[in-house]
Design an enzyme around this catalytic site. Structure first.
Site, PDB file in Angstrom:
ATOM      1  N   GLU A 180       0.864  -1.271  -0.069  1.00  0.00           N
ATOM      2  CA  GLU A 180      -0.123  -0.039  -0.069  1.00  0.00           C
ATOM      3  C   GLU A 180       0.978   1.190   0.001  1.00  0.00           C
ATOM      4  OE1 GLU A 180      -2.819  -0.488   3.283  1.00  0.00           O
ATOM      5  OE2 GLU A 180      -4.209  -1.702   2.047  1.00  0.00           O
ATOM      6  N   GLU A 374      -5.655  -8.428  -0.955  1.00  0.00           N
ATOM      7  CA  GLU A 374      -6.534  -8.092   0.077  1.00  0.00           C
ATOM      8  C   GLU A 374      -7.841  -7.811  -0.097  1.00  0.00           C
ATOM      9  OE1 GLU A 374      -5.019  -5.502   3.244  1.00  0.00           O
ATOM     10  OE2 GLU A 374      -3.041  -5.878   2.765  1.00  0.00           O
TER      11      GLU A 374
HETATM   12  C1  BG6 Z   1      -4.771  -2.861   4.662  1.00  0.00           C
HETATM   13  C2  BG6 Z   1      -3.155  -3.222   5.193  1.00  0.00           C
HETATM   14  O1  BG6 Z   1      -4.789  -1.639   4.822  1.00  0.00           O
HETATM   15  O2  BG6 Z   1      -5.820  -3.142   5.340  1.00  0.00           O
HETATM   16  C3  BG6 Z   1      -3.379  -4.334   6.198  1.00  0.00           C
HETATM   17  O3  BG6 Z   1      -2.456  -3.701   4.209  1.00  0.00           O
HETATM   18  C4  BG6 Z   1      -4.619  -4.086   7.267  1.00  0.00           C
HETATM   19  O4  BG6 Z   1      -2.404  -4.428   6.891  1.00  0.00           O
HETATM   20  C5  BG6 Z   1      -5.842  -4.337   6.504  1.00  0.00           C
HETATM   21  O5  BG6 Z   1      -4.652  -5.006   8.214  1.00  0.00           O
HETATM   22  C6  BG6 Z   1      -7.161  -4.273   7.270  1.00  0.00           C
HETATM   23  O6  BG6 Z   1      -7.175  -2.868   7.776  1.00  0.00           O
HETATM   24  P1  BG6 Z   1      -7.527  -3.086   9.364  1.00  0.00           P
HETATM   25  O7  BG6 Z   1      -7.212  -1.803  10.059  1.00  0.00           O
HETATM   26  O8  BG6 Z   1      -8.867  -3.616   9.699  1.00  0.00           O
HETATM   27  O9  BG6 Z   1      -6.454  -4.028  10.117  1.00  0.00           O
END
Ligand code: BG6
Length: 475
Positions: A180, A374
């Protein structure tokens, strides 16, 4: 006619994690501290706090143990294999390999851990997909050099990357240079992406300079990797921001376009095309951002373009030039609520159709293979008395997103893989909570410190296994 209900046979199904949120073992076998180790726990209403130069005895640091992959790797990988994973995305903890970050030689013990993980994955024919840097600058590099606003970081990063490329040549094919990187367009990125702990660096000048250094480091790493092994596939990774115009007023339409240009395309264009687009130059000029770009950088960026494009995608929001409207939470953005969408327990608006929209947008722009690395639902899970987790809400979320992936493939998008986020429960990056769970595998660990790290298959585990088995046909 082609069966678009079935994903391509070689589609890379899997899951994703990041070392600092999953591994734990923060001070074991010679590992040095990273910035994540001085970040306290938090919650939706309480921000995580930084306590450099070291952890404080009275504070709780969830990443220190995280959900203990460090001692559960065999068990967890066996569970991934049971689900039928074809790929597993994980990151390498930089400070496990170079405890301070600026040493000449790596920590052999740290590397052995990853040797084991990679060999175990290969045993099950699971393709490793490695993120070289995911939100955890070695703390020493932050304290001593100020993080990525310093150009010196490029050399330290390349030394780290070279060790990985040479050691895992022939065993690992897919690599992502930075997680990211485009979060550097937002305040959040100063610490998380760039390890800049000085509050004065939470400004555009430092953030964009840090991004430039990372883009140069990425391009150099891509060129180096291709020399070490021409089979390597190097990708970029963006938190894809999907900001719809709040109204059909032309000013909002233009504003939404500019929002996408700034938050997605500045970094995306450099990664894929090898140069900054015109709107970036204008943005820098109008915001008083003076990037220090060396003459040689242009050549480096042009040479080191990526082979594939990856994104995180969780939600969408609306944007408006007036900024009038109710705010919504989301992955790093505080934009406006979309009245047509429902939101997660943490207020992230759920928009499966938006995924198709985004995939088309990226493919139209770049025409290189795309992977979603993701996606998932952060939710509160209830453990039933008989030890089960009935997470039909998570299944529904994933089902709807996978349906849209099929549509995008039908649209002609070259989508090659999908790794759901936090396939095993882990610590939330934004809030530092265990309670915000994404996993298909439950980990018995809680925010009050209780829990024995035991693993339980959720309902979504069995569902995803069938999805993979049927190549996406059985949703
Ligand atoms: C992404 C990141 O932004 O979102 C992860 O690459 C992160 O590291 C994921 O865990 C989800 O966000 P959060 O804040 O719910 O953990």
């Amino acid at each position: 006619m082609k069966n678009y209900n079935r994903m391509p046979e070689n589609f890379l199904w899997g899951g994703a994690t990041a070392a600092n949120q999953y591994e734990g073992g923060w001070d074991e076998d010679g590992r040095g501290p990273s910035i994540a180790d001085v970040l306290t726990g938090g919650s939706v209403d309480k921000e995580r706090r930084l306590t450099p130069p070291a952890p404080l005895p009275e504070e709780f640091y969830p990443n220190h143990q995280a959900t203990d992959f460090y001692h559960h790797w065999k068990e967890d990988i066996a569970l991934f294999a049971e689900m039928g994973f074809k790929v597993y995305r994980f990151s390498i903890s930089w400070s496990r390999v170079f405890p301070n970050g600026d040493e000449e030689t790596p920590n052999e013990e740290g590397l052995k851990f990853y040797d084991n993980v990679i060999d175990e994955l290969r045993k099950y024919n699971i393709e490793p997909l490695i993120t070289i840097s995911h939100y955890e600058n070695p703390l020493h590099l932050s304290l001593e050099y100020g993080g990525w606003k310093s150009r010196k970081m490029i050399d330290f990063y390349l030394r780290f990357a070279k060790v990985l490329f040479e050691r895992y040549k022939g065993k690992v094919k897919y690599w992502l240079t930075f997680n990211e990187i485009n979060m550097l367009t937002q305040d959040f990125g100063a610490v998380f992406c760039a390890g800049m702990l000085d509050p004065k660096d939470v400004c555009e000048q430092s953030r964009y300079q840090a991004m430039h250094h990372q883009l140069v480091a990425s391009a150099l790493a891509v060129s180096m990797a291709h020399e070490i092994d021409p089979e390597f596939m190097l990708g970029c990774m963006l938190a894809y921001h999907n900001g719809y115009p709040y109204t059909c007023h032309p000013d909002d339409i233009l504003y939404a376009q500019q929002f996408g240009q700034i938050h997605n395309s500045i970094a995306g264009d450099v990664h894929v095309r090898g140069y900054y687009s015109g709107f970036a130059a204008r943005y820098f000029e109008e915001h008083g951002i003076q990037l220090e770009v060396l003459q040689e950088d242009k050549e480096i960026l042009k040479k080191g373009t990526v082979d594939f494009f990856t994104i995180s995608y969780y939600s969408s929001s609306c944007v408006s030039v007036t900024k009038d409207g109710e705010k919504t939470a989301g992955n790093g953005s505080d934009n406006l609520k979309n009245p047509y969408l429902k939101a997660s327990d943490w207020g992230w608006q759920i928009d499966a159709t938006g995924l198709r929209y985004v995939l088309n947008q990226i493919y139209d722009r770049y025409q290189i293979p795309i992977m979603i690395v993701e996606n998932g639902l952060g939710a509160v899970d209830q453990l039933t008395e008989d030890g089960k987790i009935h997470d039909d809400y998570r299944i529904e979320y994933m089902r709807r997103h996978i349906e849209q992936m099929k549509e995008a493939i039908h649209d002609g998008v070259d989508l090659i893989g999908y790794t759901c986020w936090g396939c095993t429960d882990l610590v939330s990056a934004s809030t530092g909570e265990f309670k915000k769970r994404y996993g298909l595998i439950y980990v018995n660990k809680n925010d009050d410190g209780t829990g024995d790290f035991s693993r339980i298959r959720k309902d979504s585990f069995y569902w995803y296994k069938k999805v993979i088995e049927s190549c996406g046909e059985e949703l």
